[in-house]
Design a protein around this motif. Structure first.
Motif, PDB file in Angstrom:
ATOM      1  N   VAL A  16      53.510  -5.633 -44.227  1.00  0.00           N
ATOM      2  CA  VAL A  16      53.041  -5.058 -45.490  1.00  0.00           C
ATOM      3  C   VAL A  16      52.895  -3.556 -45.305  1.00  0.00           C
ATOM      4  CG1 VAL A  16      51.158  -5.005 -47.172  1.00  0.00           C
ATOM      5  CG2 VAL A  16      51.799  -7.162 -46.102  1.00  0.00           C
ATOM      6  N   LEU A  17      53.333  -2.795 -46.307  1.00  0.00           N
ATOM      7  CA  LEU A  17      53.223  -1.338 -46.244  1.00  0.00           C
ATOM      8  C   LEU A  17      52.477  -0.845 -47.473  1.00  0.00           C
ATOM      9  CD1 LEU A  17      54.157   1.189 -44.598  1.00  0.00           C
ATOM     10  CD2 LEU A  17      56.094   1.332 -46.180  1.00  0.00           C
ATOM     11  N   VAL A  54      37.515 -14.273 -40.911  1.00  0.00           N
ATOM     12  CA  VAL A  54      38.311 -13.969 -39.721  1.00  0.00           C
ATOM     13  C   VAL A  54      37.401 -13.343 -38.674  1.00  0.00           C
ATOM     14  CG1 VAL A  54      40.294 -12.708 -38.803  1.00  0.00           C
ATOM     15  CG2 VAL A  54      40.351 -13.589 -41.154  1.00  0.00           C
ATOM     16  N   GLU A  55      37.411 -13.885 -37.481  1.00  0.00           N
ATOM     17  CA  GLU A  55      36.593 -13.310 -36.411  1.00  0.00           C
ATOM     18  C   GLU A  55      37.349 -12.148 -35.771  1.00  0.00           C
ATOM     19  OE1 GLU A  55      34.348 -14.457 -32.206  1.00  0.00           O
ATOM     20  OE2 GLU A  55      35.648 -15.920 -33.198  1.00  0.00           O
ATOM     21  N   VAL A  56      36.784 -10.978 -35.879  1.00  0.00           N
ATOM     22  CA  VAL A  56      37.391  -9.788 -35.289  1.00  0.00           C
ATOM     23  C   VAL A  56      36.444  -9.277 -34.214  1.00  0.00           C
ATOM     24  CG1 VAL A  56      38.277  -7.470 -35.727  1.00  0.00           C
ATOM     25  CG2 VAL A  56      38.484  -9.226 -37.492  1.00  0.00           C
ATOM     26  N   GLY A 104      41.870  -9.084 -39.708  1.00  0.00           N
ATOM     27  CA  GLY A 104      42.384  -9.349 -38.367  1.00  0.00           C
ATOM     28  C   GLY A 104      43.723  -8.716 -38.092  1.00  0.00           C
ATOM     29  N   ALA A 105      44.246  -7.946 -39.052  1.00  0.00           N
ATOM     30  CA  ALA A 105      45.559  -7.327 -38.884  1.00  0.00           C
ATOM     31  C   ALA A 105      45.467  -6.094 -37.994  1.00  0.00           C
ATOM     32  CB  ALA A 105      46.134  -6.954 -40.250  1.00  0.00           C
ATOM     33  N   VAL A 106      46.619  -5.667 -37.518  1.00  0.00           N
ATOM     34  CA  VAL A 106      46.760  -4.442 -36.727  1.00  0.00           C
ATOM     35  C   VAL A 106      47.327  -3.374 -37.649  1.00  0.00           C
ATOM     36  CG1 VAL A 106      47.873  -3.362 -34.735  1.00  0.00           C
ATOM     37  CG2 VAL A 106      47.157  -5.773 -34.622  1.00  0.00           C
ATOM     38  N   VAL A 107      46.643  -2.251 -37.775  1.00  0.00           N
ATOM     39  CA  VAL A 107      47.098  -1.150 -38.624  1.00  0.00           C
ATOM     40  C   VAL A 107      48.176  -0.358 -37.896  1.00  0.00           C
ATOM     41  CG1 VAL A 107      46.400   1.037 -39.686  1.00  0.00           C
ATOM     42  CG2 VAL A 107      44.953  -0.992 -39.938  1.00  0.00           C
ATOM     43  N   VAL A 108      49.198   0.069 -38.632  1.00  0.00           N
ATOM     44  CA  VAL A 108      50.222   0.965 -38.108  1.00  0.00           C
ATOM     45  C   VAL A 108      50.240   2.201 -38.987  1.00  0.00           C
ATOM     46  CG1 VAL A 108      52.606   1.174 -37.322  1.00  0.00           C
ATOM     47  CG2 VAL A 108      51.566  -1.102 -37.507  1.00  0.00           C
ATOM     48  N   LEU A 138      45.027  -9.638 -48.552  1.00  0.00           N
ATOM     49  CA  LEU A 138      45.987  -9.829 -47.463  1.00  0.00           C
ATOM     50  C   LEU A 138      45.982 -11.271 -46.975  1.00  0.00           C
ATOM     51  CD1 LEU A 138      45.381  -6.591 -45.323  1.00  0.00           C
ATOM     52  CD2 LEU A 138      47.407  -7.115 -46.702  1.00  0.00           C
ATOM     53  N   THR A 139      44.798 -11.828 -46.825  1.00  0.00           N
ATOM     54  CA  THR A 139      44.696 -13.210 -46.342  1.00  0.00           C
ATOM     55  C   THR A 139      45.343 -14.183 -47.325  1.00  0.00           C
ATOM     56  OG1 THR A 139      42.624 -12.645 -45.231  1.00  0.00           O
ATOM     57  CG2 THR A 139      43.098 -14.970 -45.533  1.00  0.00           C
ATOM     58  N   GLU A 140      45.130 -13.957 -48.620  1.00  0.00           N
ATOM     59  CA  GLU A 140      45.709 -14.840 -49.632  1.00  0.00           C
ATOM     60  C   GLU A 140      47.234 -14.774 -49.655  1.00  0.00           C
ATOM     61  OE1 GLU A 140      43.847 -13.934 -53.354  1.00  0.00           O
ATOM     62  OE2 GLU A 140      42.028 -15.072 -52.888  1.00  0.00           O
ATOM     63  N   MET A 141      47.810 -13.640 -49.242  1.00  0.00           N
ATOM     64  CA  MET A 141      49.268 -13.546 -49.224  1.00  0.00           C
ATOM     65  C   MET A 141      49.859 -13.948 -47.872  1.00  0.00           C
ATOM     66  SD  MET A 141      49.976  -9.424 -49.242  1.00  0.00           S
ATOM     67  CE  MET A 141      51.745  -9.689 -49.258  1.00  0.00           C
ATOM     68  N   GLY A 142      49.017 -14.454 -46.963  1.00  0.00           N
ATOM     69  CA  GLY A 142      49.537 -15.016 -45.723  1.00  0.00           C
ATOM     70  C   GLY A 142      49.475 -14.126 -44.509  1.00  0.00           C
ATOM     71  N   ILE A 143      48.810 -12.981 -44.609  1.00  0.00           N
ATOM     72  CA  ILE A 143      48.659 -12.114 -43.432  1.00  0.00           C
ATOM     73  C   ILE A 143      47.637 -12.753 -42.498  1.00  0.00           C
ATOM     74  CG2 ILE A 143      47.872  -9.860 -42.607  1.00  0.00           C
ATOM     75  CD1 ILE A 143      50.640  -9.853 -43.915  1.00  0.00           C
ATOM     76  N   ALA A 144      48.056 -12.953 -41.248  1.00  0.00           N
ATOM     77  CA  ALA A 144      47.210 -13.623 -40.262  1.00  0.00           C
ATOM     78  C   ALA A 144      46.764 -12.631 -39.192  1.00  0.00           C
ATOM     79  CB  ALA A 144      47.975 -14.780 -39.614  1.00  0.00           C
TER      80      ALA A 144
END
Length: 553
Positions: free
Chosen positions: A121-122, A195-197, A95-99, A63-69
């Motif tokens: 992303v889904l 990523v600091e979570v 660090g993403a928020v899951v939906v 995810l990080t490599e594809m630009g998810i911040a």
């Protein structure tokens, strides 16, 4: 109402406070404690904690490599499959928020929630029904990337091979490309992203349907979810929690399963014997094969087990407890299930907005049928006046249940205007209004009387549908019941009952109406009882009053 220590029957004191942690940190603790311990059992294949952790780390890197911040939304459109857990914790590691999205959603429902949440992303599965819906959403919305997992790759090798060779029609023809990625392409080798979570970060958007309008996304932080998992673990009196094996029939995308199964197992190091969806025969076989010790479910699941011919010949001796939530447990089903299985069945209560769990009947010792039990540790409630919620309910009277605790959500996604009607301030504390009318007895056991929005106004009187339902369910012919208010010129509304019947039993609506009306108050009497083949149910199998009302009215 304060509850004395003598009256509180959960094994952990009511005033216990828990340490909020991020969910990735919670998973990492279990991995460090026992990396090779089983985490997920899936159709004959077992995944260890280390294996899921490694997949989650790899997905986070992808995810990080594809630009998810940090703060971006990653959606899960999945049934109960192992990559759900890897994607869930992996997205949070990035660090993403899951939906969470239900696999039963239509294109329109999924499109709207993807748009409302801003999902980039889904993650879905190469099952034709899921892939086709997800691909249409990808083509018709601002969704950027679809990640597709392979069901056959998650099975034992021989089952995966059989699926590919003998059931090719059950595998979607996926058009892979820049916007449609394989799950395996999203899990590269390399160090996890730096990523600091923290526990204070937003972790999950969990959409919940109201009685009117579009669903709203409840914002749940790592702190709310990790603490609620600890609260659930704290009411277990059965020795070493790592030895527990949970029956995973509840769908992970639902908040009840997210807390009572996935995060509960994660915080204790327990395992989950999961099935892709609830199918009674498969559930019974899974309980017996994996020696399941606990089974959180909804009332219709326990009814389905009672109705299945294999119940009597299934070895359920490993089960210590079954927990029913999501909807009221009919008294006759409760009694019959315990008599048929010898397994204690307790009722609990929670909401999406409370990260899953607020209360439960004790697993051991004193419990009270017909109640939702006592609060889980660290939780407080008050009862608000039903007509004037700015005031407390009169002493001894039912009132709207309002919850304060570390598991209560922050609010609704992009809906700041709802805070005033969703929360109430009392004595410097923020309470969540549940919309449920409750009583509290002298021992702190809660009883849900009804939902405020479900109450029927009959000529100035308030009728609780659940009161009428409880009575008609006593009739030996009645299997399920829902009562709604229908318009009537003179009294404004009148109750009407809709029922299904037990197999092999005959009864007419007229007979049932006469029997019922003789046992209830004059203002509660129904204008008719409608006998149906089935009643509408929600995605987790609870009776759906909202849908019935929409059908009828």
């Amino acid at each position: 109402m304060p509850v004395s220590n003598a009256a509180y029957h959960h094994p952990t004191p009511l005033n216990t406070r828990f340490e909020p942690v991020s969910l990735p940190a919670m998973l990492e603790r279990s991995v460090r404690a026992n990396p090779d311990a089983p985490f997920l059992h899936f159709l004959g294949r077992t995944y260890s904690y280390q294996e899921i952790f490694a997949q989650a780390q790899a997905f986070a890197l992808g995810l990080t490599e594809m630009g998810i911040a940090k703060g971006d939304r990653v959606g899960l459109f999945l049934p109960n499959v192992p990559i759900y857990a890897a994607a869930y914790y992996g997205a949070m590691m990035a660090g993403a928020v899951v939906v969470n999205f239900s696999p039963l959603y239509s294109v329109e429902e999924l499109s709207w929630q993807v748009g409302d949440s801003g999902t980039r992303v889904l993650v879905t599965l190469d099952v034709p029904e899921l892939y086709k819906t997800a691909k249409k959403v990808l083509d018709g919305t601002a969704l950027e990337t679809l990640v597709v997992g392979s069901l056959s790759a998650m099975l034992p090798w021989y089952k995966g091979l059989a699926l590919k060779l003998l059931k090719r029609s059950q595998i979607a023809d996926v058009a892979y490309g820049p916007k449609v990625r394989r799950w395996t392409d999203m899990t590269p080798n390399g160090p996890p992203p730096p990523v600091e979570v923290t526990a204070q970060d937003l972790a999950l958007l969990q959409y919940t349907g109201g009685t009117t309008g579009r669903p709203k996304g409840a914002m749940l932080g790592h702190d709310q979810l990790s603490v609620n998992a600890q609260q659930v673990a704290a009411i277990n009196p059965f020795g070493n929690a790592r030895d527990e094996v949970f029956m995973g029939a509840l769908p992970f995308f639902h908040v009840f399963a997210n807390t009572a199964l996935l995060n509960h197992a994660c915080v204790t190091g327990a395992s989950i014997a999961m099935v892709p969806r609830f199918e009674t025969k498969q559930v019974l076989q899974t309980i017996q094969k994996y020696r399941c010790t606990g089974f959180p479910g909804v009332p219709t699941m326990f009814q389905a087990m009672l109705d299945h011919p294999d119940l009597a010949k299934t070895d359920l001796s490993s089960l210590k407890i079954c927990i029913s939530g999501g909807a009221p447990m009919p008294g006759p089903v409760h009694v019959r299930f315990e008599e048929a299985t010898g397994v204690r069945l307790v009722e609990g209560y929670g909401l999406t907005e409370s990260a899953g769990v607020v209360s439960a009947n004790p697993y051991d010792g004193t419990r009270k049928r017909g109640t939702i039990g006592q609060l889980v540790p660290g939780t407080e409630v008050i009862l608000l006046d039903k007509e004037h919620p700015e005031n407390l309910a009169p002493e001894g009277e039912p009132g709207e249940l309002a919850v304060h605790g570390p598991q209560v959500m922050r609010g609704y996604w992009n809906r700041p205007e709802t805070d005033a009607e969703t929360f109430v301030e009392r004595d410097g504390k923020r309470y969540l209004r549940t919309g449920d009318v409750a009583r509290i007895d002298e021992d702190g056991f809660l009883e849900i009387v009804d939902r405020i929005k479900d109450m029927i106004a009959v000529g100035g009187f308030k009728v609780f549908p659940s009161v009428v339902e409880d009575v008609i369910l006593e009739h030996p012919a009645v299997k399920e019941a829902l009562v709604i208010g229908v318009p009537e010129e003179y009294r404004g509304e009148v109750p009407r009952a809709y029922v299904t019947l037990n197999e092999g039993v005959a009864a007419t609506g007229e007979e049932l109406a006469g029997w019922l009306n003789a046992k209830i108050g004059k203002h509660e009497r129904v204008d008719q009882v409608v006998v149906r083949e089935s009643l509408p149910k929600t995605i987790i199998g609870k009776l759906d009053r909202k849908t019935l009302r929409a059908e009828v009215l």
